[in-house]
Design a protein around this motif. Structure first.
Motif, short mmCIF file in Angstrom:
data_model
loop_
_atom_site.label_atom_id
_atom_site.label_comp_id
_atom_site.label_asym_id
_atom_site.label_seq_id
_atom_site.Cartn_x
_atom_site.Cartn_y
_atom_site.Cartn_z
N ILE A 66 0.81 -1.22 0.00
CA ILE A 66 0.00 0.00 0.00
C ILE A 66 0.84 1.27 0.00
CG2 ILE A 66 -1.90 -1.17 1.17
CD1 ILE A 66 -1.10 0.76 3.60
N TYR A 78 2.84 2.42 2.56
CA TYR A 78 2.81 3.11 3.86
C TYR A 78 4.15 3.81 4.08
CZ TYR A 78 2.27 3.74 8.94
OH TYR A 78 2.17 4.26 10.21
N TYR A 83 -1.36 2.97 10.94
CA TYR A 83 -1.49 2.64 9.53
C TYR A 83 -2.92 2.30 9.15
CZ TYR A 83 -1.21 -2.44 10.52
OH TYR A 83 -1.43 -3.72 10.98
N LEU A 137 -4.91 4.40 6.33
CA LEU A 137 -4.34 4.26 4.99
C LEU A 137 -4.66 2.89 4.40
CD1 LEU A 137 -2.64 5.73 2.86
CD2 LEU A 137 -0.62 4.71 3.90
N VAL A 138 -4.55 1.84 5.21
CA VAL A 138 -4.85 0.49 4.72
C VAL A 138 -6.33 0.37 4.38
CG1 VAL A 138 -4.94 -1.96 5.33
CG2 VAL A 138 -2.93 -0.60 5.94
N ASP A 179 -8.41 2.73 3.49
CA ASP A 179 -8.65 3.49 2.26
C ASP A 179 -8.17 2.71 1.04
OD1 ASP A 179 -9.75 5.56 3.74
OD2 ASP A 179 -7.97 6.85 3.57
N TRP A 180 -6.98 2.12 1.15
CA TRP A 180 -6.42 1.34 0.04
C TRP A 180 -7.32 0.15 -0.26
CZ3 TRP A 180 -4.88 -3.47 -1.37
CH2 TRP A 180 -4.06 -3.57 -2.51
N ALA A 191 -10.47 1.08 -2.13
CA ALA A 191 -10.20 1.45 -3.52
C ALA A 191 -9.74 0.27 -4.38
CB ALA A 191 -9.15 2.55 -3.58
N ASN A 192 -9.14 -0.74 -3.76
CA ASN A 192 -8.47 -1.80 -4.54
C ASN A 192 -8.95 -3.22 -4.31
OD1 ASN A 192 -6.22 -0.20 -5.91
ND2 ASN A 192 -6.03 0.43 -3.79
#
Length: 143
Positions: A69, A71, A124, A127-128, A130-131, A134-135
């Motif tokens: 991701i 980070y 973290y 961010l994880v 959100d990733w 999206a993915n």
């Protein structure tokens, strides 16, 4: 009552990570129970090896996830894992050499894991998540 109780403040909101953390908590509780129940060294050694092995496997998984991701604090997180890995492997070796440190190791795992999840892993989390939103394929994560 378990030695180490999972609480909601330990949830990262990342299902696979929370599942792995809960598994480590189960192993820590098994280790503590084996020590408290006065199991033979071989029984304690088996649980000790399992908790150390699973913890190291979790660290590798988590680090790979952070790399994927992007980070920004991945290297610092890896260093935290490396330092703790050396510590628990040293304690594991001491136990294997006849020292009675299984209880100390259970406490070290418990204390470190509580702090590490609440501070470092929660950092973290956004961010994880959100990733993943999206993915990740639909249905792979909880929304």
């Amino acid at each position: 009552m378990a030695y180490f109780e999972w609480s909601r403040d330990l949830d990262t909101g990342i299902p696979v990570i929370d599942k792995q953390h809960k598994r480590i908590v189960e192993y820590i509780n098994r280790l503590h129970k084996a020590v408290e129940d006065g199991h033979e060294r071989e029984g304690v050694q088996e649980v000790l090896d399992q908790v150390v092995d699973y913890t190291l496997t979790h660290f590798a998984f988590e680090e790979e996830m952070l790399e994927i991701i992007g980070y920004p604090e991945t290297r610092q997180h890896q260093e935290l894992h490396r330092d703790f890995s050396l510590r628990i492997q040293g304690l594991q070796g001491s136990f294997s050499n006849g020292q009675d440190i299984a209880g100390e190791l259970a406490e070290a795992l418990r204390g470190w894991l509580l702090n590490h999840i609440r501070e470092d892993d929660h950092a973290y989390g956004p961010l994880v998540r959100d990733w993943l939103r999206a993915n990740a394929p639909e249905g792979m994560i909880q929304r």
